[in-house]
Design a protein around this motif. Sequence first.
Motif, PDB file in Angstrom:
ATOM      1  N   ASP A 231      13.514   0.043  -7.865  1.00 13.50           N
ATOM      2  CA  ASP A 231      14.490   1.128  -7.228  1.00 13.50           C
ATOM      3  C   ASP A 231      12.863   2.026  -6.902  1.00 13.50           C
ATOM      4  N   PHE A 232      11.770   1.989  -7.321  1.00 19.27           N
ATOM      5  CA  PHE A 232      10.387   2.188  -6.485  1.00 19.27           C
ATOM      6  C   PHE A 232      10.609   1.127  -5.298  1.00 19.27           C
ATOM      7  N   ILE A 233      11.091  -0.133  -5.040  1.00 20.81           N
ATOM      8  CA  ILE A 233      10.451  -0.598  -4.264  1.00 20.81           C
ATOM      9  C   ILE A 233      11.505  -0.484  -2.839  1.00 20.81           C
ATOM     10  N   THR A 234      12.528   0.022  -4.103  1.00 16.31           N
ATOM     11  CA  THR A 234      13.912   0.481  -2.378  1.00 16.31           C
ATOM     12  C   THR A 234      13.490   1.269  -1.686  1.00 16.31           C
ATOM     13  N   LEU A 235      13.764   2.136  -3.239  1.00 15.24           N
ATOM     14  CA  LEU A 235      13.087   3.927  -2.167  1.00 15.24           C
ATOM     15  C   LEU A 235      11.563   3.692  -1.609  1.00 15.24           C
ATOM     16  N   THR A 236      10.852   2.964  -1.410  1.00 13.03           N
ATOM     17  CA  THR A 236       9.604   2.253  -0.392  1.00 13.03           C
ATOM     18  C   THR A 236       9.746   1.662   0.942  1.00 13.03           C
ATOM     19  N   LYS A 237      10.809   1.199   0.654  1.00 14.62           N
ATOM     20  CA  LYS A 237      11.632   0.395   1.673  1.00 14.62           C
ATOM     21  C   LYS A 237      12.340   1.790   2.630  1.00 14.62           C
ATOM     22  N   MET A 238      13.168   2.566   2.257  1.00 13.42           N
ATOM     23  CA  MET A 238      13.750   3.905   2.950  1.00 13.42           C
ATOM     24  C   MET A 238      12.562   4.805   3.498  1.00 13.42           C
ATOM     25  N   VAL A 239      11.350   4.712   3.157  1.00 11.94           N
ATOM     26  CA  VAL A 239       9.920   5.805   3.427  1.00 11.94           C
ATOM     27  C   VAL A 239       9.844   4.687   4.846  1.00 11.94           C
ATOM     28  N   GLN A 240       9.591   3.522   4.531  1.00 10.38           N
ATOM     29  CA  GLN A 240       8.840   2.348   5.632  1.00 10.38           C
ATOM     30  C   GLN A 240       9.727   2.425   6.474  1.00 10.38           C
ATOM     31  N   ASP A 241      11.537   2.340   6.601  1.00  9.37           N
ATOM     32  CA  ASP A 241      12.730   2.050   7.900  1.00  9.37           C
ATOM     33  C   ASP A 241      12.551   3.275   8.082  1.00  9.37           C
ATOM     34  N   ASN A 242      12.056   4.460   7.366  1.00  6.67           N
ATOM     35  CA  ASN A 242      12.809   5.899   8.367  1.00  6.67           C
ATOM     36  C   ASN A 242      11.098   6.565   9.305  1.00  6.67           C
ATOM     37  N   PRO A 243      10.337   6.573   9.796  1.00  8.27           N
ATOM     38  CA  PRO A 243       9.243   7.204   9.923  1.00  8.27           C
ATOM     39  C   PRO A 243       9.757   7.864  10.516  1.00  8.27           C
ATOM     40  N   ASN A 244       9.171   8.927  10.750  1.00 13.52           N
ATOM     41  CA  ASN A 244       9.159  10.819  11.958  1.00 13.52           C
ATOM     42  C   ASN A 244       9.399  10.199  13.821  1.00 13.52           C
ATOM     43  N   ARG A 245      10.391  10.527  14.116  1.00 16.12           N
ATOM     44  CA  ARG A 245       9.848  10.104  15.590  1.00 16.12           C
ATOM     45  C   ARG A 245       8.877  11.347  16.292  1.00 16.12           C
TER      46      ARG A 245
ATOM     47  N   LEU B 200       5.316  12.917   1.928  1.00 17.46           N
ATOM     48  CA  LEU B 200       5.132  11.868   2.941  1.00 17.46           C
ATOM     49  C   LEU B 200       5.973  11.979   3.403  1.00 17.46           C
ATOM     50  N   ASP B 201       4.979  11.132   5.151  1.00 21.77           N
ATOM     51  CA  ASP B 201       5.319  11.490   6.057  1.00 21.77           C
ATOM     52  C   ASP B 201       6.617  10.084   6.911  1.00 21.77           C
ATOM     53  N   PHE B 202       7.857  10.808   6.689  1.00 19.42           N
ATOM     54  CA  PHE B 202       8.625   9.585   6.701  1.00 19.42           C
ATOM     55  C   PHE B 202       9.963  11.128   7.309  1.00 19.42           C
ATOM     56  N   ASN B 203      10.757  10.316   7.817  1.00 20.44           N
ATOM     57  CA  ASN B 203      12.278  11.619   8.335  1.00 20.44           C
ATOM     58  C   ASN B 203      12.732  11.143   6.590  1.00 20.44           C
TER      59      ASN B 203
ATOM     60  N   LYS C 232       0.671  -1.253   0.301  1.00 18.01           N
ATOM     61  CA  LYS C 232      -0.094  -0.228   0.083  1.00 18.01           C
ATOM     62  C   LYS C 232       0.759   0.966   0.155  1.00 18.01           C
ATOM     63  N   LEU C 233       1.557   0.819   0.342  1.00 18.80           N
ATOM     64  CA  LEU C 233       2.511   2.540   0.551  1.00 18.80           C
ATOM     65  C   LEU C 233       3.667   2.395  -0.573  1.00 18.80           C
ATOM     66  N   PHE C 234       3.838   1.336  -1.307  1.00 15.36           N
ATOM     67  CA  PHE C 234       4.117   1.671  -2.861  1.00 15.36           C
ATOM     68  C   PHE C 234       4.003   2.368  -3.478  1.00 15.36           C
ATOM     69  N   VAL C 235       1.984   1.760  -4.075  1.00 15.47           N
ATOM     70  CA  VAL C 235       1.123   2.930  -3.827  1.00 15.47           C
ATOM     71  C   VAL C 235       1.247   4.129  -3.972  1.00 15.47           C
ATOM     72  N   LYS C 236       1.165   3.980  -2.704  1.00  9.29           N
ATOM     73  CA  LYS C 236       1.353   5.827  -2.515  1.00  9.29           C
ATOM     74  C   LYS C 236       2.528   6.715  -2.058  1.00  9.29           C
ATOM     75  N   VAL C 237       3.743   5.725  -2.934  1.00 11.80           N
ATOM     76  CA  VAL C 237       5.072   6.481  -2.787  1.00 11.80           C
ATOM     77  C   VAL C 237       5.591   6.946  -4.830  1.00 11.80           C
ATOM     78  N   VAL C 238       4.802   5.632  -5.281  1.00 10.18           N
ATOM     79  CA  VAL C 238       4.587   6.419  -6.503  1.00 10.18           C
ATOM     80  C   VAL C 238       4.254   6.692  -7.435  1.00 10.18           C
TER      81      VAL C 238
END
Length: 258
Positions: free
Chosen positions: A244-258, A220-223, A196-202
């Motif tokens: 690349d989009f999959i990798t970028l989505t993982k970056m967003v997923q792994d770095n949420p705003n604290r 996008l809501d991430f750090n 779902k985040l992948f779709v949002k990022v793309v």
Amino acid sequence: MVKAKKHLGQHFLRDLDVAQRIVDGLSTSYKNVMEVGPGTGVLTQYLVKREDINLKLIELDIESVEYLKAHYFELENRIFFKDFLKLDLTELFQEPFSLIGNFPYNISGPLFFKVFEYRNQIPEVVGMLQKEVAERLASGPGTKKYGVLSVLLQAFYNIEYLFTVEAHVFDPPPKVQSGVIRLVRNEIDSLECDEKLFVKVVKAIFNQRRKAIRNSMKSLDFNMDAIKDHDFLTRRPEQMSVQDFITLTKMVQDNPNR
């Protein structure tokens, strides 16, 4: 005779050779087949000859439904007066099925978003749509036609542009050329990220396709500071592969705003 209705995006194919070529694009790998928008049955007449398939038709035009039931009485209980875009596809097939049709131009985008949604149930699609849209779905990185649906669908399908169809073989003739494409499900069962985040990022990135990705990511809501030096942020959307989009989505997923 059924009259083509502009509000339904109907353009009836008259060239039987083209109709046969479209049906020939369908593999013999799947028994269940759903035809969307059969109209007066130009594809149906060839599909019913295939003894290897279990065919069901979805049609939104009641006049076409009545015509089909009168001319294909053997399909009477397999012709459904329904809106494909609003249909729970599991109502008609619990097993995987191939999708085929001369898809109305005015629903091609929503139709393929629905294919993406039901990707685990639809292993194959063969269809005709506006040439520009068909080319967009099949286009890869580095092209201007590469876009949201290109990325989403190519994540799960191998897509092939088969051939072009000229406007004069339709009644009424559309103002554009048409293109026939084939989608075949690839071996990817799931992505290496939140889908779902992948779709949002793309979507967020292609929403500002003329700008560097750094600008698009702000929505996008991430750090973002965690990846501020990454090469991806200097690129434009069309320079990103599906991976690349999959990798970028993982970056967003792994770095949420604290």
